[in-house]
Design a protein around this motif. Structure first.
Motif, PDB file in Angstrom:
ATOM      1  N   SER A 225      -7.908   7.966   2.664  1.00 52.58           N
ATOM      2  CA  SER A 225      -8.722   8.752   1.811  1.00 52.58           C
ATOM      3  C   SER A 225      -8.144   9.266   0.699  1.00 52.58           C
ATOM      4  CB  SER A 225      -9.702   9.665   2.754  1.00 52.58           C
ATOM      5  OG  SER A 225      -8.786  10.546   3.031  1.00 52.58           O
ATOM      6  N   ILE A 226      -6.905   9.446   0.640  1.00 56.43           N
ATOM      7  CA  ILE A 226      -6.089   9.807  -0.473  1.00 56.43           C
ATOM      8  C   ILE A 226      -5.127   9.001  -1.059  1.00 56.43           C
ATOM      9  CG2 ILE A 226      -6.402  12.410   0.543  1.00 56.43           C
ATOM     10  CD1 ILE A 226      -3.350  12.113   1.777  1.00 56.43           C
ATOM     11  N   ASN A 227      -4.674   9.248  -2.258  1.00 58.29           N
ATOM     12  CA  ASN A 227      -3.778   8.235  -2.840  1.00 58.29           C
ATOM     13  C   ASN A 227      -2.572   9.067  -3.508  1.00 58.29           C
ATOM     14  OD1 ASN A 227      -2.824   5.981  -4.311  1.00 58.29           O
ATOM     15  ND2 ASN A 227      -4.476   6.358  -6.040  1.00 58.29           N
TER      16      ASN A 227
ATOM     17  N   LEU B 270       0.797  -1.158  -0.185  1.00 55.76           N
ATOM     18  CA  LEU B 270      -0.136  -0.001   0.001  1.00 55.76           C
ATOM     19  C   LEU B 270       0.869   1.127   0.039  1.00 55.76           C
ATOM     20  CD1 LEU B 270      -2.660   1.150   0.107  1.00 55.76           C
ATOM     21  CD2 LEU B 270      -2.516   1.194   2.733  1.00 55.76           C
ATOM     22  N   PRO B 271       1.089   1.853  -1.049  1.00 57.60           N
ATOM     23  CA  PRO B 271       1.841   3.303  -1.385  1.00 57.60           C
ATOM     24  C   PRO B 271       1.396   4.185  -0.093  1.00 57.60           C
ATOM     25  CG  PRO B 271       1.484   2.351  -3.597  1.00 57.60           C
ATOM     26  CD  PRO B 271       0.352   1.554  -2.677  1.00 57.60           C
ATOM     27  N   ALA B 272       2.418   4.590   0.780  1.00 59.21           N
ATOM     28  CA  ALA B 272       2.121   5.611   1.680  1.00 59.21           C
ATOM     29  C   ALA B 272       3.383   6.560   1.957  1.00 59.21           C
ATOM     30  CB  ALA B 272       1.937   4.852   3.078  1.00 59.21           C
TER      31      ALA B 272
END
Length: 386
Positions: free
Chosen positions: A288-290, A238-240
């Motif tokens: 909630s953001i990508n 999961l890109p973070a």
């Protein structure tokens, strides 16, 4: 257990004539559920369910048992070496002591087989169970009853178990036991006769949590993954990003904890010399953001966190701890000599906040070979009792 007389008479009169009651065992579920709702202690809830069969049935029929895991503090489990059992021989039982932070003077003792603690390596806790390994053999033990479940033997032997967790109560459909080693993630569907294996390409998984029905994993580099169980094991990164683009530095043993619908990462900050001066920072993952972003938290408001010394024991969160005598925005952590220590969260470093604990208590985490003090909720808090 004090029950206001007005509550007793009013609740009963709405459903049946008081004269028809034949004793405490025959109280209606509606009244018993109102009693359950007033209990703020895990041990009180355990005692309620143990009163008699009808009270136990009423407890398991309570519609919001999952709320107990945030409204009541978890119990502290410690080995109680001072109690001797009259039994000797290969099936001697070892005593565990359960302490309730809401009332430390009241505790409970349970026993598990002593040879488990002597011969097996401790590998973590989950859903009220303790997980052990010896060579290829695995054992899942209910911390409260001592009941044991023996999964199939692992395909290979390892000295390091980075993470061991259940995905649901043992009796629930499609419950899995996940075990992370240095090179693989093993998966046992409870009741099946074999393990499946997912090989790691990078670094081992150190923790797995569940958030809104989705399993989230973290590796040793603080990378986050989603975990799919069926039809086969799949890890998807999961890109973070980090707030302001700055990854926390000088942190030790980061850990994930779920607070209602929030996924938090706690970090043990080592910017200050001597571990007794370290403090815990928190970041919230905004999905909630990508890409998702880790946002630094200044305060945890009306939540308290409970963290054990072993990195494989899951942290817990508790809302409105003042209702049972606790403190919000605090970290409760296990200790060897003292039952627990208490520190502020998301603030400047402070020494032990709780005056009942020594000023030199340190918050440290590691993988430990033997069972140490840990936080746990009773397995009955997760079960339907069927």
């Amino acid at each position: 257990m004090n029950i206001p007389g007005k509550l007793l008479v009013t609740s009963v009169s709405k459903h049946l004539d008081v004269a028809t009651l034949q004793g405490w065992a025959y109280l209606p579920d509606c009244l018993l559920h109102s009693i359950v709702a007033m209990l703020h202690s895990s041990l009180d809830l355990v005692a309620f369910a143990a009163t008699c069969r009808s009270w136990r049935v009423a407890f398991f029929a309570y519609p919001s048992k999952s709320a107990f895991r945030t409204l009541c503090p978890p119990l502290l489990v410690r080995q109680n070496l001072g109690i001797q059992t009259p039994i000797s021989g290969p099936h001697n039982r070892h005593t565990l002591k359960f302490i309730d932070p809401s009332n430390p003077k009241i505790n409970r003792h349970c026993r598990i087989r002593e040879e488990i603690l002597l011969e097996f390596r401790y590998a973590g806790s989950s859903y009220g169970h303790l997980i052990f390994f010896h060579n290829k053999d695995c054992l899942v033990v209910d911390a409260f009853s001592g009941a044991e479940v023996s999964p199939p033997r692992l395909p290979s032997v390892t000295e390091l178990y980075y993470c061991s967790t259940l995905t649901g109560p043992l009796a629930s459909p499609n419950s899995h036991l996940l075990v992370s080693t240095e090179s693989s993630l093993f998966d046992w569907l409870v009741g099946s006769d074999s393990w499946s294996e997912l090989k790691f390409s990078n670094v081992p998984i150190k923790q797995i949590v569940e958030l809104d029905g989705q399993f989230i994993a973290m590796d040793d580099h603080m990378k986050i993954y989603t975990l799919q169980l069926a039809p086969k094991l799949v890890l998807q990164e999961l890109p973070a990003e980090w707030c302001h683009g700055k990854t926390p530095r000088q942190c030790l043993k980061p850990w994930l904890v779920v607070c209602h619908d929030m996924l938090l990462m706690g970090c043990y900050d080592l910017r200050f010399p001597f571990q007794r001066s370290a403090f815990c920072t928190l970041h919230l993952l905004d999905m909630s953001i990508n890409p998702a972003k880790w946002m630094e938290m200044k305060k945890l408001n009306n939540w308290a966190l409970f963290v054990a010394a072993d990195t494989r024991d899951p942290p817990f969160s508790c809302i409105n701890p003042e209702r049972w005598g606790g403190r919000s925005n605090c970290l409760y952590y296990t200790q060897g000599s003292q039952p627990w220590g208490v520190r502020w969260l998301c603030n400047e470093p402070d020494l032990a906040k709780d005056p009942s604990t020594g000023r030199d208590l340190m918050f440290t985490r590691n993988m430990l070979r033997q069972l140490q003090s840990l936080w746990v909720y009773p397995s009955m808090f997760y079960s339907n009792g069927q």
